[in-house]
Design a protein around this motif. Structure first.
Motif, PDB file in Angstrom:
ATOM      1  N   VAL A  18       0.848  -1.194   0.000  1.00  0.00           N
ATOM      2  CA  VAL A  18       0.000   0.000   0.000  1.00  0.00           C
ATOM      3  C   VAL A  18       0.888   1.251   0.000  1.00  0.00           C
ATOM      4  O   VAL A  18       0.651   2.192  -0.761  1.00  0.00           O
ATOM      5  CB  VAL A  18      -0.957   0.008   1.217  1.00  0.00           C
ATOM      6  CG1 VAL A  18      -1.746   1.306   1.278  1.00  0.00           C
ATOM      7  CG2 VAL A  18      -1.893  -1.200   1.170  1.00  0.00           C
ATOM      8  N   ALA A  19       1.935   1.247   0.827  1.00  0.00           N
ATOM      9  CA  ALA A  19       2.863   2.385   0.875  1.00  0.00           C
ATOM     10  C   ALA A  19       3.536   2.593  -0.473  1.00  0.00           C
ATOM     11  O   ALA A  19       3.716   3.732  -0.913  1.00  0.00           O
ATOM     12  CB  ALA A  19       3.910   2.177   1.965  1.00  0.00           C
ATOM     13  N   ALA A  20       3.901   1.505  -1.145  1.00  0.00           N
ATOM     14  CA  ALA A  20       4.528   1.625  -2.471  1.00  0.00           C
ATOM     15  C   ALA A  20       3.561   2.224  -3.483  1.00  0.00           C
ATOM     16  O   ALA A  20       3.943   3.076  -4.293  1.00  0.00           O
ATOM     17  CB  ALA A  20       5.027   0.262  -2.944  1.00  0.00           C
ATOM     18  N   ALA A  21       2.298   1.809  -3.432  1.00  0.00           N
ATOM     19  CA  ALA A  21       1.296   2.356  -4.353  1.00  0.00           C
ATOM     20  C   ALA A  21       1.056   3.839  -4.066  1.00  0.00           C
ATOM     21  O   ALA A  21       0.963   4.646  -4.995  1.00  0.00           O
ATOM     22  CB  ALA A  21      -0.013   1.578  -4.236  1.00  0.00           C
ATOM     23  N   MET A  22       0.986   4.197  -2.804  1.00  0.00           N
ATOM     24  CA  MET A  22       0.771   5.605  -2.454  1.00  0.00           C
ATOM     25  C   MET A  22       2.008   6.441  -2.785  1.00  0.00           C
ATOM     26  O   MET A  22       1.880   7.597  -3.179  1.00  0.00           O
ATOM     27  CB  MET A  22       0.396   5.738  -0.974  1.00  0.00           C
ATOM     28  CG  MET A  22      -0.926   5.058  -0.601  1.00  0.00           C
ATOM     29  SD  MET A  22      -2.349   5.592  -1.577  1.00  0.00           S
ATOM     30  CE  MET A  22      -2.564   7.264  -0.952  1.00  0.00           C
ATOM     31  N   ASP A  23       3.193   5.848  -2.667  1.00  0.00           N
ATOM     32  CA  ASP A  23       4.427   6.540  -3.032  1.00  0.00           C
ATOM     33  C   ASP A  23       4.406   6.920  -4.518  1.00  0.00           C
ATOM     34  O   ASP A  23       4.899   7.985  -4.890  1.00  0.00           O
ATOM     35  CB  ASP A  23       5.637   5.645  -2.728  1.00  0.00           C
ATOM     36  CG  ASP A  23       6.954   6.355  -2.928  1.00  0.00           C
ATOM     37  OD1 ASP A  23       7.311   7.189  -2.079  1.00  0.00           O
ATOM     38  OD2 ASP A  23       7.626   6.064  -3.943  1.00  0.00           O
ATOM     39  N   GLU A  24       3.788   6.075  -5.337  1.00  0.00           N
ATOM     40  CA  GLU A  24       3.644   6.379  -6.768  1.00  0.00           C
ATOM     41  C   GLU A  24       2.833   7.651  -6.983  1.00  0.00           C
ATOM     42  O   GLU A  24       2.939   8.293  -8.014  1.00  0.00           O
ATOM     43  CB  GLU A  24       2.969   5.214  -7.500  1.00  0.00           C
ATOM     44  CG  GLU A  24       3.797   3.961  -7.593  1.00  0.00           C
ATOM     45  CD  GLU A  24       4.907   4.083  -8.609  1.00  0.00           C
ATOM     46  OE1 GLU A  24       4.681   4.651  -9.701  1.00  0.00           O
ATOM     47  OE2 GLU A  24       6.020   3.617  -8.297  1.00  0.00           O
ATOM     48  N   GLN A  25       2.011   8.002  -6.002  1.00  0.00           N
ATOM     49  CA  GLN A  25       1.181   9.201  -6.072  1.00  0.00           C
ATOM     50  C   GLN A  25       1.815  10.371  -5.331  1.00  0.00           C
ATOM     51  O   GLN A  25       1.194  11.411  -5.162  1.00  0.00           O
ATOM     52  CB  GLN A  25      -0.195   8.919  -5.476  1.00  0.00           C
ATOM     53  CG  GLN A  25      -0.978   7.863  -6.217  1.00  0.00           C
ATOM     54  CD  GLN A  25      -2.341   7.658  -5.593  1.00  0.00           C
ATOM     55  OE1 GLN A  25      -3.058   8.619  -5.318  1.00  0.00           O
ATOM     56  NE2 GLN A  25      -2.721   6.420  -5.379  1.00  0.00           N
ATOM     57  N   GLY A  26       3.038  10.187  -4.850  1.00  0.00           N
ATOM     58  CA  GLY A  26       3.743  11.260  -4.169  1.00  0.00           C
ATOM     59  C   GLY A  26       3.472  11.356  -2.677  1.00  0.00           C
ATOM     60  O   GLY A  26       3.805  12.357  -2.051  1.00  0.00           O
ATOM     61  N   VAL A  27       2.877  10.322  -2.091  1.00  0.00           N
ATOM     62  CA  VAL A  27       2.592  10.313  -0.658  1.00  0.00           C
ATOM     63  C   VAL A  27       3.714   9.544   0.036  1.00  0.00           C
ATOM     64  O   VAL A  27       3.992   8.396  -0.308  1.00  0.00           O
ATOM     65  CB  VAL A  27       1.220   9.662  -0.359  1.00  0.00           C
ATOM     66  CG1 VAL A  27       0.929   9.677   1.133  1.00  0.00           C
ATOM     67  CG2 VAL A  27       0.113  10.349  -1.148  1.00  0.00           C
ATOM     68  N   SER A  28       4.337  10.165   1.023  1.00  0.00           N
ATOM     69  CA  SER A  28       5.466   9.535   1.703  1.00  0.00           C
ATOM     70  C   SER A  28       5.021   8.328   2.533  1.00  0.00           C
ATOM     71  O   SER A  28       3.839   8.170   2.840  1.00  0.00           O
ATOM     72  CB  SER A  28       6.162  10.544   2.616  1.00  0.00           C
ATOM     73  OG  SER A  28       5.355  10.808   3.748  1.00  0.00           O
ATOM     74  N   VAL A  29       5.983   7.513   2.914  1.00  0.00           N
ATOM     75  CA  VAL A  29       5.690   6.346   3.748  1.00  0.00           C
ATOM     76  C   VAL A  29       5.067   6.799   5.067  1.00  0.00           C
ATOM     77  O   VAL A  29       4.039   6.265   5.507  1.00  0.00           O
ATOM     78  CB  VAL A  29       6.964   5.507   3.995  1.00  0.00           C
ATOM     79  CG1 VAL A  29       6.677   4.359   4.964  1.00  0.00           C
ATOM     80  CG2 VAL A  29       7.525   4.966   2.684  1.00  0.00           C
ATOM     81  N   GLY A  30       5.662   7.806   5.703  1.00  0.00           N
ATOM     82  CA  GLY A  30       5.132   8.301   6.968  1.00  0.00           C
ATOM     83  C   GLY A  30       3.716   8.821   6.844  1.00  0.00           C
ATOM     84  O   GLY A  30       2.853   8.534   7.691  1.00  0.00           O
ATOM     85  N   ASP A  31       3.449   9.588   5.790  1.00  0.00           N
ATOM     86  CA  ASP A  31       2.095  10.116   5.577  1.00  0.00           C
ATOM     87  C   ASP A  31       1.105   8.985   5.289  1.00  0.00           C
ATOM     88  O   ASP A  31      -0.042   9.037   5.722  1.00  0.00           O
ATOM     89  CB  ASP A  31       2.077  11.141   4.446  1.00  0.00           C
ATOM     90  CG  ASP A  31       2.734  12.457   4.838  1.00  0.00           C
ATOM     91  OD1 ASP A  31       2.950  12.698   6.051  1.00  0.00           O
ATOM     92  OD2 ASP A  31       3.054  13.249   3.930  1.00  0.00           O
ATOM     93  N   THR A  32       1.553   7.962   4.563  1.00  0.00           N
ATOM     94  CA  THR A  32       0.681   6.820   4.287  1.00  0.00           C
ATOM     95  C   THR A  32       0.330   6.088   5.577  1.00  0.00           C
ATOM     96  O   THR A  32      -0.833   5.752   5.808  1.00  0.00           O
ATOM     97  CB  THR A  32       1.340   5.847   3.281  1.00  0.00           C
ATOM     98  OG1 THR A  32       1.513   6.522   2.040  1.00  0.00           O
ATOM     99  CG2 THR A  32       0.487   4.603   3.061  1.00  0.00           C
ATOM    100  N   LEU A  33       1.313   5.860   6.435  1.00  0.00           N
ATOM    101  CA  LEU A  33       1.039   5.170   7.697  1.00  0.00           C
ATOM    102  C   LEU A  33       0.098   5.986   8.581  1.00  0.00           C
ATOM    103  O   LEU A  33      -0.798   5.423   9.223  1.00  0.00           O
ATOM    104  CB  LEU A  33       2.342   4.858   8.432  1.00  0.00           C
ATOM    105  CG  LEU A  33       3.265   3.862   7.729  1.00  0.00           C
ATOM    106  CD1 LEU A  33       4.527   3.644   8.538  1.00  0.00           C
ATOM    107  CD2 LEU A  33       2.557   2.545   7.451  1.00  0.00           C
ATOM    108  N   ALA A  34       0.265   7.296   8.603  1.00  0.00           N
ATOM    109  CA  ALA A  34      -0.636   8.157   9.375  1.00  0.00           C
ATOM    110  C   ALA A  34      -2.055   8.095   8.808  1.00  0.00           C
ATOM    111  O   ALA A  34      -3.034   8.016   9.563  1.00  0.00           O
ATOM    112  CB  ALA A  34      -0.123   9.596   9.371  1.00  0.00           C
TER     113      ALA A  34
END
Length: 117
Positions: free
Chosen positions: A79-95
């Motif tokens: 999920v973090a990798a998919a969100m990273d593709e959209q420019g969302v950091s790992v930390g922001d994804t976990l939050a």
């Protein structure tokens, strides 16, 4: 003898460190450890999966799109990798995962794996 490349690489741009990881949730482990020690976020620099990650949609949509590929929840690292593709950091994804889970729209069928309700 051939050496297979690890499936994931995650890095801290501020420290100049990176890690090659075999499992998607290694991304989450790296982030949690590194953030706890330095306060820095992490960037996913390589993802090698047998399928394409969704490149748009909110967190719930991404999890729902990926669910068919996993029997017991989507690894949070994917999920973090998919969100990273959209420019969302790992930390922001976990939050965001935490926030969305608190609304009841996502749950963890097992540790560090997500499914949509």
């Amino acid at each position: 003898m051939s050496h297979q490349r690890p499936a994931f690489t995650v890095a801290c741009e501020e420290c100049g460190v990176d890690a090659d990881l075999e499992s998607a949730n290694g991304i989450v482990d790296f982030y949690r450890r590194h953030h706890r020690l330095t306060g820095h976020d992490a960037t996913i620099t390589r993802v090698d999966l047998a399928f394409e990650l969704p490149t748009d949609g909110d967190l719930e949509t991404v999890v729902a799109d990926l669910e068919s590929r996993y029997d017991d929840g989507v690894p949070i690292g994917v999920v973090a990798a998919a969100m990273d593709e959209q420019g969302v950091s790992v930390g922001d994804t976990l939050a965001e995962i935490y926030d969305v889970r608190m609304t009841g729209a996502l749950y963890e069928p097992r540790d560090d794996h997500l499914a949509a309700v």
